[in-house]
Every structure is written in C-alpha cells, then in structure tokens.
Design an enzyme around this catalytic site. Structure first.
Site, PDB file in Angstrom:
ATOM      1  N   SER A  16       0.824  -1.209   0.000  1.00 50.17           N
ATOM      2  CA  SER A  16       0.000   0.000   0.000  1.00 50.17           C
ATOM      3  C   SER A  16       0.855   1.254   0.000  1.00 50.17           C
ATOM      4  CB  SER A  16      -0.960  -0.002   1.190  1.00 50.17           C
ATOM      5  OG  SER A  16      -0.323  -0.449   2.336  1.00 50.17           O
TER       6      SER A  16
ATOM      7  N   HIS B 112      -3.261  -3.532  -5.936  1.00 48.84           N
ATOM      8  CA  HIS B 112      -3.554  -2.978  -4.611  1.00 48.84           C
ATOM      9  C   HIS B 112      -5.038  -3.123  -4.299  1.00 48.84           C
ATOM     10  CE1 HIS B 112      -3.743   0.640  -1.703  1.00 48.84           C
ATOM     11  NE2 HIS B 112      -3.412  -0.445  -1.046  1.00 48.84           N
TER      12      HIS B 112
ATOM     13  N   GLU C 202      -6.325  -1.031  -7.417  1.00 46.34           N
ATOM     14  CA  GLU C 202      -5.401  -0.168  -8.149  1.00 46.34           C
ATOM     15  C   GLU C 202      -4.346  -1.058  -8.805  1.00 46.34           C
ATOM     16  OE1 GLU C 202      -5.539   3.970  -5.531  1.00 46.34           O
ATOM     17  OE2 GLU C 202      -4.089   2.445  -4.959  1.00 46.34           O
TER      18      GLU C 202
HETATM   19  P1  NAI Z   1      -0.840  -8.952   8.087  1.00 43.57           P
HETATM   20  O1  NAI Z   1       0.170  -8.650   9.135  1.00 43.57           O
HETATM   21  O2  NAI Z   1      -2.251  -9.183   8.477  1.00 43.57           O
HETATM   22  O3  NAI Z   1      -0.357 -10.239   7.256  1.00 43.57           O
HETATM   23  C1  NAI Z   1       0.944 -10.411   6.766  1.00 43.57           C
HETATM   24  C2  NAI Z   1       1.253 -11.892   6.778  1.00 43.57           C
HETATM   25  O4  NAI Z   1       2.449 -12.112   6.044  1.00 43.57           O
HETATM   26  C3  NAI Z   1       1.481 -12.470   8.175  1.00 43.57           C
HETATM   27  O5  NAI Z   1       0.590 -13.535   8.379  1.00 43.57           O
HETATM   28  C4  NAI Z   1       2.935 -12.909   8.160  1.00 43.57           C
HETATM   29  O6  NAI Z   1       3.129 -14.112   8.899  1.00 43.57           O
HETATM   30  C5  NAI Z   1       3.161 -13.146   6.695  1.00 43.57           C
HETATM   31  N1  NAI Z   1       4.562 -13.062   6.269  1.00 43.57           N
HETATM   32  C6  NAI Z   1       5.493 -12.192   6.682  1.00 43.57           C
HETATM   33  N2  NAI Z   1       6.651 -12.398   6.009  1.00 43.57           N
HETATM   34  C7  NAI Z   1       6.411 -13.401   5.131  1.00 43.57           C
HETATM   35  C8  NAI Z   1       7.199 -14.075   4.149  1.00 43.57           C
HETATM   36  N3  NAI Z   1       8.462 -13.730   3.953  1.00 43.57           N
HETATM   37  N4  NAI Z   1       6.607 -15.048   3.424  1.00 43.57           N
HETATM   38  C9  NAI Z   1       5.349 -15.413   3.626  1.00 43.57           C
HETATM   39  N5  NAI Z   1       4.555 -14.828   4.565  1.00 43.57           N
HETATM   40  C10 NAI Z   1       5.088 -13.835   5.291  1.00 43.57           C
HETATM   41  O7  NAI Z   1      -0.711  -7.774   7.023  1.00 43.57           O
HETATM   42  P2  NAI Z   1      -1.813  -7.223   6.009  1.00 43.57           P
HETATM   43  O8  NAI Z   1      -2.566  -6.149   6.663  1.00 43.57           O
HETATM   44  O9  NAI Z   1      -2.539  -8.361   5.389  1.00 43.57           O
HETATM   45  O10 NAI Z   1      -0.885  -6.518   4.914  1.00 43.57           O
HETATM   46  C11 NAI Z   1      -0.156  -7.258   3.975  1.00 43.57           C
HETATM   47  C12 NAI Z   1       0.264  -6.370   2.828  1.00 43.57           C
HETATM   48  O11 NAI Z   1      -0.902  -5.775   2.248  1.00 43.57           O
HETATM   49  C13 NAI Z   1       1.173  -5.212   3.207  1.00 43.57           C
HETATM   50  O12 NAI Z   1       2.049  -4.973   2.148  1.00 43.57           O
HETATM   51  C14 NAI Z   1       0.201  -4.067   3.372  1.00 43.57           C
HETATM   52  O13 NAI Z   1       0.796  -2.809   3.162  1.00 43.57           O
HETATM   53  C15 NAI Z   1      -0.806  -4.359   2.268  1.00 43.57           C
HETATM   54  N6  NAI Z   1      -2.149  -3.800   2.437  1.00 43.57           N
HETATM   55  C16 NAI Z   1      -2.784  -3.825   3.640  1.00 43.57           C
HETATM   56  C17 NAI Z   1      -4.079  -3.304   3.746  1.00 43.57           C
HETATM   57  C18 NAI Z   1      -4.804  -3.352   5.050  1.00 43.57           C
HETATM   58  O14 NAI Z   1      -5.821  -2.648   5.174  1.00 43.57           O
HETATM   59  N7  NAI Z   1      -4.388  -4.133   6.028  1.00 43.57           N
HETATM   60  C19 NAI Z   1      -4.776  -2.730   2.589  1.00 43.57           C
HETATM   61  C20 NAI Z   1      -4.048  -2.838   1.353  1.00 43.57           C
HETATM   62  C21 NAI Z   1      -2.770  -3.316   1.300  1.00 43.57           C
END
Ligand code: NAI
Length: 501
Positions: free
Chosen positions: A126, A147, A159
């Site tokens: 994001s 995105h 996006e």
């Molecule tokens: P989250 O913390 O809920 O999930 C991330 C997951 O990735 C965790 O379960 C973690 O164990 C796992 N992880 C970490 N390193 C890893 C690796 N090397 N290989 C495989 N798994 C791995 O985070 P969330 O909120 O789902 O965000 C994920 C991505 O999406 C980020 O880049 C964030 O900026 C983006 N994003 C988040 C939004 C939101 O509202 N939470 C909206 C749009 C984009």
C-alpha cells in the site's frame, strides 16, 4: 484495456501471506474459479485464515447468497502450502506479506527462481514503490502492483500499479484479471500513495487545519461534510474508524516520499493524539469521546418574507429546494441570494467575505442537503445570520456558523481535493476518470474530484485556492497549471489535466 485477456480460470494463483489481505485475496481468486496456493511463514496463520473464511462464508449461506456446496468447493480450491517451492506451477503470485521493501525484494527474487518464466509477480503493497520492489529482481517487467482494499472480498476497487519497468502486457493482464475477478480496476503509475492514498490526503489535512484554526469544531466539520457534501462519514469519524495511527502512518509515508510536498504534510494534532494512545475505535477513544458536544447549529431564525435568488441555471437546484419550503422565491439578477435585504455570497465565487453580509459554504447536492455552513461577512447587520438561517431552516436544512476563512469548510476541502487530483492527473499518475472511480470506490466519496470540478466550475476552485494562498502564505494552496489553464481557456479540468498513462 478492455480487449486484454485475464488469466484463464484454469491457471493456478499463488498468494503469499495469509494475514488480513492475503486471506481476502485468496478468497477472491478462489471465488473466480482459480486453484490457489496459499503460503505464510507462520502456518498457524494459514489455518486460522481458512477457519475465519469458512465462518464468514457460512454466514453468507445463512443469508441465502451461497450454498454449502459452493462454500466447500471454494475453500477446497485454496491449498495451504508449506514452502515457496510449492508455487512452481503458478501463473500469477500476489504478495501480501509484511510491508518492508527489503523483505519483499528478497521474496520476489527467491520466487522468480521457482515460478515459470512468464509468471506475473504482483504486490499488494500500500505504500512502497512498485518500481523499487521490481528493481530487486531479474525480470522487473513481470512485477506489477495489485492494490486491493480491505476487506478484499467486499471492496470493489483494485489499483493496478504500473512500475517503471512493468511491461504493458503484464499491466494489461493484471488489469483484465482483476476485472475477471469481479473487481473494478483502475490503472496508475507507481507514485507515492498511488491514487486513493494520495488524493484523499486533503480530506484529513484540511479538516485538521480547520480545527486548528478554530474555524469549526470536530463535530461541526463532520456534520458539514456529511450534511452539505453528502459524504457518508466526516473526516474525524473516518479517522476514528480507520485508526489514527494508520491514518498518520499513511500521511507520513506520502509526505516523506514526495520530499515534503506541503500539501501532504501531516498535522501535529494527529501526532499528539497518537502519542496519547487515542487511536479511535480500536482504543475506545479518538477524536470523539463521550464528552464531545454535537455539531453547532444556529437557533431557529425568522422565516423570511422576500427571497431573491440569482436567475442563472447554476442556482436552479438551490432555488428548487428552497422554493419547496413555501417561502416566496423570486429569480432575479441579484448577485447570488438576497434574504430580506441581506446579501449572501457563495464561499466559492463572487467577492469573498468582504463583499457580502453572509457567506454561504458549498453544497454539493441541494436536493438532499441536511446542513450548510455560513460565516458573517465584514459589513453584516446583527440580525443577518438569523435571517439567512431562517430561510434554510424553513427548507429543513440545519445551519452551522463557522469562522470566515476562504472556502469556509466544505468548499475549502473540496477545492483542495480537486487541486491534488488535477496535479495527479497532470503528472500522469492516472486518468481523470480512473481518479474519480478510485475515489468513489476506494473511499466511498459521493463523487469524484473531476465530477465536482465539472459541476462547480474550475474558476471558483481557483478562487478558493488563491485566496487561501494569500490568506495563509502557504505553498500548500498553490494552484496548479492545469487549473489555471482550464479557468483561462474555459475548458474542462479533466481535459486540461489528462495525460496518457
Ligand atoms: P498482516 O500482518 O495481516 O499479514 C501479513 C502476513 O504475512 C502475516 O501472516 C505474516 O506471517 C506473513 N509473512 C510475513 N513475512 C512473510 C514471508 N516472507 N513469506 C510469507 N509470509 C510472510 O498484514 P496485512 O494487513 O494483510 O498486509 C499485507 C500487505 O498488504 C502489506 O504490504 C500491506 O501494506 C498491504 N495492504 C494492507 C491493507 C490493510 O488494510 N491491512 C490494505 C491494502 C494493502
């Protein structure tokens, strides 16, 4: 773009990260018929994600939206996998792991050794640069941003973020795939905040400044934005919902990445709230708490005897709404509005605060307006505001009195949103149409900035910005070349700002 094909449903999709976003994206891909391989470094997260997904989907069965069999089939299409190597037969991988450039770069370069040669590597980042993520791999033309918004299964917007090296074919395939998955994709180049997180900044930034300048209080700003603007939520309510820490982090990220463009500057009040642990709903207290007074509304004023509204078509909607209240309304050549001898001017338009008794804030939708903000002009009689309040109250529109600054509340926020949107389009971030779509769907705005510019006209937008610039001396209110050109040439802002993406 419409002619391009997305992935065939038979191709396998990999999802990295089974957190909030990864789980949602896996569900979206599986619902579109793909087999999905879901990998997370933490196996427990994957199990929990699938359990939560089943629970959510079962609720949709109870509501009659799906059958049990469909839910079972959907979840069976998602296969939790224990290692990256298991993504070797994927045609698209969507990465939704921790938001760190070094980790994403590392994972993508590992991944390209595993997946087939043409596999699209998509990131759900994001705030990071897609160009920078791609710079870490050997075939950066295959890297693109997809995105999604949270919750991914519900939010329609995606996006499609095009990095400096992304090939047009990959961008097109990512776009078509998002569309085939039932989403509304928009295209943008990899620039800070992409579309939504960039263009939305003034919604919060101007509101915080209005609060800081004492123009109006929190509840009144929110009530004017919803009541006169038709926004579903005011800026402070929305910050409480999203989390003040999340909102501040996005603001800081865009500000840093634009090398401190003053239009994106966060506000000390945000930082102070975050420092205090007042993060909004999740911490039980944010901008709102139990003691916060409701919006300021003026007491009932007298129903006016004579009202004249300027006869130009641009005021038809206001005349129709006020006329329906039974107050006798004449359409004449008064500058804007005359209420029993009290002159009212729009905050976006003729002469500003000095020329009128009362200044009236922008209303985006007169038919449904519930509130309007007014300010007292320099030469107003004591009863001027009460008379004007009486007119709007007769039409069941509440009136809030605010301090007299250029653009008052809504016109100032909207002018700055239009300004930031027009600069984004002119810089080739996205087309005006995609910016409008993104703001409607990504933030639930009642319209897009270019639609507002079409409706309001670009000259009033320029006037508010120029006055704010003179009033505050801040470069934050600089007026872009496309706004000036559109005003000078009488062209539409969307045509002046458009660039080929
Ligand atoms: P989250 O913390 O809920 O999930 C991330 C997951 O990735 C965790 O379960 C973690 O164990 C796992 N992880 C970490 N390193 C890893 C690796 N090397 N290989 C495989 N798994 C791995 O985070 P969330 O909120 O789902 O965000 C994920 C991505 O999406 C980020 O880049 C964030 O900026 C983006 N994003 C988040 C939004 C939101 O509202 N939470 C909206 C749009 C984009």
């Amino acid at each position: 773009m419409s002619g391009l094909k997305g992935l065939p449903a038979s191709s396998v999709v990999g999802v990295l990260g089974a957190g909030t976003m990864g789980a949602g994206i896996a569900q979206v891909a599986a619902a579109a018929g793909h087999r999905v391989r879901l990998f997370d470094t933490d196996g427990v997260v994957v199990e929990r994600a699938l359990d939560d997904m089943r629970e959510r989907l079962e609720r949709s069965v109870a509501k009659g939206r799906r059958t049990h069999a469909e839910v079972n089939e959907l979840i069976e299409r998602i296969e939790p996998v224990p290692s990256l190597e298991d993504l070797r037969d994927t045609a698209l991988v969507v990465e939704a792991i921790v938001e760190r450039l070094d980790v994403k770069q590392r994972v993508f370069s590992q991944l390209e050794e595993i997946v087939p040669a043409g596999t699209i590597l998509a990131t759900n980042t994001s705030s990071l640069s897609v160009t920078a993520i791609a710079a870490g791999v050997q075939r950066p033309e295959l890297v693109v941003g997809l995105h999604f918004f949270n919750p991914a299964p519900v939010m329609p917007l995606v996006e499609v973020v095009i990095g400096a090296a992304t090939s047009p074919e990959v961008a097109g395939a990512a776009y078509a795939t998002a569309a085939a998955w039932g989403k509304t994709p928009v295209r943008c180049t990899s620039t800070p905040g992409f579309i939504v997180n960039r263009v939305a900044r003034p919604f919060y930034g101007e509101s915080l400044r209005l609060l800081d300048e004492g123009v109006a209080d929190i509840a009144t700003i929110d009530a004017v934005v919803t009541g006169a603007g038709g926004f579903r939520m005011g800026p402070f309510t929305l910050m409480d919902l999203v989390g003040l820490d999340v909102n501040l982090a996005v603001s800081k990220s865009v500000y840093e990445q634009t090398f401190h463009d003053p239009r994106f500057a966060p506000h000390v009040r945000q930082q102070a709230k975050v420092d205090a642990g007042h993060l909004g709903r999740k911490s039980g207290r944010g901008w709102y708490d139990a003691d916060l007074p409701g919006p300021a509304s003026l007491e009932t004023g007298p129903v006016p005897e004579r009202v004249a509204i300027n006869g130009d078509a641009e005021w038809d909607a206001m005349a129709a709404r006020l006329g329906a209240s039974g107050v006798p309304i004449a359409r004449t050549d008064v500058p804007f509005l005359d209420v029993d001898g009290t002159s009212v001017h729009p905050a976006m338009g003729i002469g500003g605060t000095d020329a009128a008794d009362v200044v009236l804030d922008l209303v985006l939708d007169w038919q449904h307006a519930k509130r309007v903000a007014v300010a007292v002009g320099a030469r107003a009689a004591d009863d001027a505001v009460a008379k004007v309040a009486g007119l709007f109250q007769a039409a069941e529109i509440d009136v809030s009195r605010v301090a007299g600054v250029p653009g008052l509340v809504l016109a100032r926020i909207v002018a700055q949103l239009i300004s930031v949107a027009s600069d984004a389009a002119a810089a080739g971030v996205a087309t005006p149409e995609d910016i409008d779509t993104a703001m409607r769907l990504g933030t639930n705005y009642p319209g897009g900035p270019f639609e507002w510019a079409d409706a309001i006209g670009v000259a009033p937008v320029m006037m508010v910005l120029d006055e704010m610039r003179a009033f505050t001396g801040e470069e934050r209110y600089r007026t872009s070349g496309s706004i000036r050109r559109a005003a000078a040439n009488g062209t539409k802002l969307r045509d002046q700002a458009r660039r080929k993406i």
